[in-house]
Scaffold this motif. Structure first.
Motif, PDB file in Angstrom:
ATOM      1  N   ALA A  20       0.834  -1.207   0.000  1.00 25.13           N
ATOM      2  CA  ALA A  20       0.000   0.000   0.000  1.00 25.13           C
ATOM      3  C   ALA A  20       0.866   1.253   0.000  1.00 25.13           C
ATOM      4  CB  ALA A  20      -0.929  -0.012   1.216  1.00 25.13           C
ATOM      5  N   LEU A  23       2.083   2.069  -3.541  1.00 24.25           N
ATOM      6  CA  LEU A  23       1.056   2.762  -4.329  1.00 24.25           C
ATOM      7  C   LEU A  23       0.915   4.211  -3.887  1.00 24.25           C
ATOM      8  CD1 LEU A  23      -1.710  -0.009  -4.488  1.00 24.25           C
ATOM      9  CD2 LEU A  23      -0.142   0.681  -6.308  1.00 24.25           C
ATOM     10  N   ALA A  24       0.946   4.427  -2.559  1.00 20.20           N
ATOM     11  CA  ALA A  24       0.825   5.790  -2.038  1.00 20.20           C
ATOM     12  C   ALA A  24       2.009   6.654  -2.465  1.00 20.20           C
ATOM     13  CB  ALA A  24       0.707   5.754  -0.518  1.00 20.20           C
ATOM     14  N   PHE A  27       1.461   7.877  -6.009  1.00 23.21           N
ATOM     15  CA  PHE A  27       0.470   8.959  -6.003  1.00 23.21           C
ATOM     16  C   PHE A  27       1.092  10.244  -5.454  1.00 23.21           C
ATOM     17  CE2 PHE A  27      -2.910  11.502  -4.217  1.00 23.21           C
ATOM     18  CZ  PHE A  27      -3.943  11.382  -5.130  1.00 23.21           C
ATOM     19  N   GLY A 214      -5.775  12.274  -0.579  1.00 19.10           N
ATOM     20  CA  GLY A 214      -5.734  11.187  -1.550  1.00 19.10           C
ATOM     21  C   GLY A 214      -4.693  10.144  -1.205  1.00 19.10           C
ATOM     22  N   LEU A 218      -5.835   6.353  -0.459  1.00 16.96           N
ATOM     23  CA  LEU A 218      -5.307   5.273  -1.290  1.00 16.96           C
ATOM     24  C   LEU A 218      -4.563   4.254  -0.439  1.00 16.96           C
ATOM     25  CD1 LEU A 218      -4.666   3.998  -4.027  1.00 16.96           C
ATOM     26  CD2 LEU A 218      -2.714   5.549  -4.208  1.00 16.96           C
ATOM     27  N   ALA A 221      -7.131   2.215   1.660  1.00 19.21           N
ATOM     28  CA  ALA A 221      -7.961   1.364   0.806  1.00 19.21           C
ATOM     29  C   ALA A 221      -7.155   0.190   0.269  1.00 19.21           C
ATOM     30  CB  ALA A 221      -8.548   2.193  -0.339  1.00 19.21           C
ATOM     31  N   ALA A 222      -5.937   0.477  -0.198  1.00 22.18           N
ATOM     32  CA  ALA A 222      -5.084  -0.597  -0.713  1.00 22.18           C
ATOM     33  C   ALA A 222      -4.717  -1.572   0.394  1.00 22.18           C
ATOM     34  CB  ALA A 222      -3.816   0.000  -1.330  1.00 22.18           C
TER      35      ALA A 222
END
Length: 254
Positions: A20, A23-24, A27, A214, A218, A221-222
């Motif tokens: 996660a 991914l963050a 972003f 965001g 993210l 959620a991930a």
């Protein structure tokens, strides 16, 4: 839940947090670095102090390796903590499976650890704010996090106590309203902490705060999706192919 399972879930929580966090980071690099650069440019344009020496860490390193290290370490750390919270919550907040419990744990963590505190103390770019009040603002922010988490736990306990008499739906609504009311009272009595200098572009501030929101949304959620999948494989292992074939042969012979 025995210690071996808790250990396995803890490791998987940290791995899910790492994924996660990756991914963050993507972003944050693509969306969040623009507002940070704008804030630094504003500070340099309005600074009345002479330039010091050379910066110890260049801006390019801060926005790449430094950002990646911070986000990934944060993801691993909160992933481990959330995994332990999952172990405590499993079976205690309702008859939910591993994936649903992981999703609810992630949602609760996002709300109590991030969303509620920033409603009182919104995120500001690193270069924005009076350095003389930094310690006070930091202390107030962590105090708001602690209050939000404690009030969230109290709301869960209240919902569990009301559920046998009021039903799960009514108990959940009552607990949620009690949480909102208690958080509102805390926000009213805690001192303000917003310290944005005059003249700072509102668009840059808004973009930074939306990017911060965001990143956290993210990440959680991930984590909920990844950890729910990994936890389900630990708690509800699927039968192997050999075991399935053996069961089929036994049924045929019977």
């Amino acid at each position: 839940m025995n210690s071996a399972i808790v250990r396995a879930l803890l490791v998987r929580g940290m791995l899910a947090g790492l994924g996660a966090g990756a991914l963050a980071f993507v972003f944050a690099y693509l969306i969040g670095e623009g507002p940070v650069d704008a804030a630094i440019a504003f500070e340099e344009a309005n600074s009345h102090h002479a330039a010091g020496g050379e910066e110890l860490v260049s801006r390019s390193v801060q926005s790449t390796a430094g950002l990646a290290t911070g986000v990934l370490v944060f993801g691993v750390a909160v992933g481990g903590i959330a995994a332990l919270a999952f172990c405590f919550a499993l079976g205690r907040i309702g008859r939910f499976g591993a994936r649903a419990t992981a999703a609810l744990t992630s949602l609760a963590a996002f709300l109590t650890v991030y969303l509620v505190p920033i409603l009182k103390y919104p995120a500001n770019p690193p270069a924005v704010g009076n350095p003389d009040t930094l310690d006070q603002r930091t202390a107030l922010y962590f105090l708001m996090i602690a209050l939000s988490v404690l009030l969230g736990i109290a709301a869960v306990l209240l919902g569990r106590r009301l559920a046998p008499r009021r039903g799960n739906w009514n108990a959940s609504i009552a607990a949620g309203l009690a949480f909102v009311a208690a958080v509102t009272v805390a926000m009213v009595f805690l001192p303000a902490g917003d310290n944005v200098p005059k003249g700072f572009p509102a668009t840059d501030l808004w973009e930074f705060r939306m990017a911060s929101l965001g990143i956290q949304a993210l990440l959680w959620a991930a984590f909920g999706l990844l950890f729910g999948y990994l936890a389900e494989r630990v708690l509800e292992p699927r039968p192997t192919a050999s075991a399935t074939q053996t069961a089929g042969l036994s049924a045929s012979a019977g």
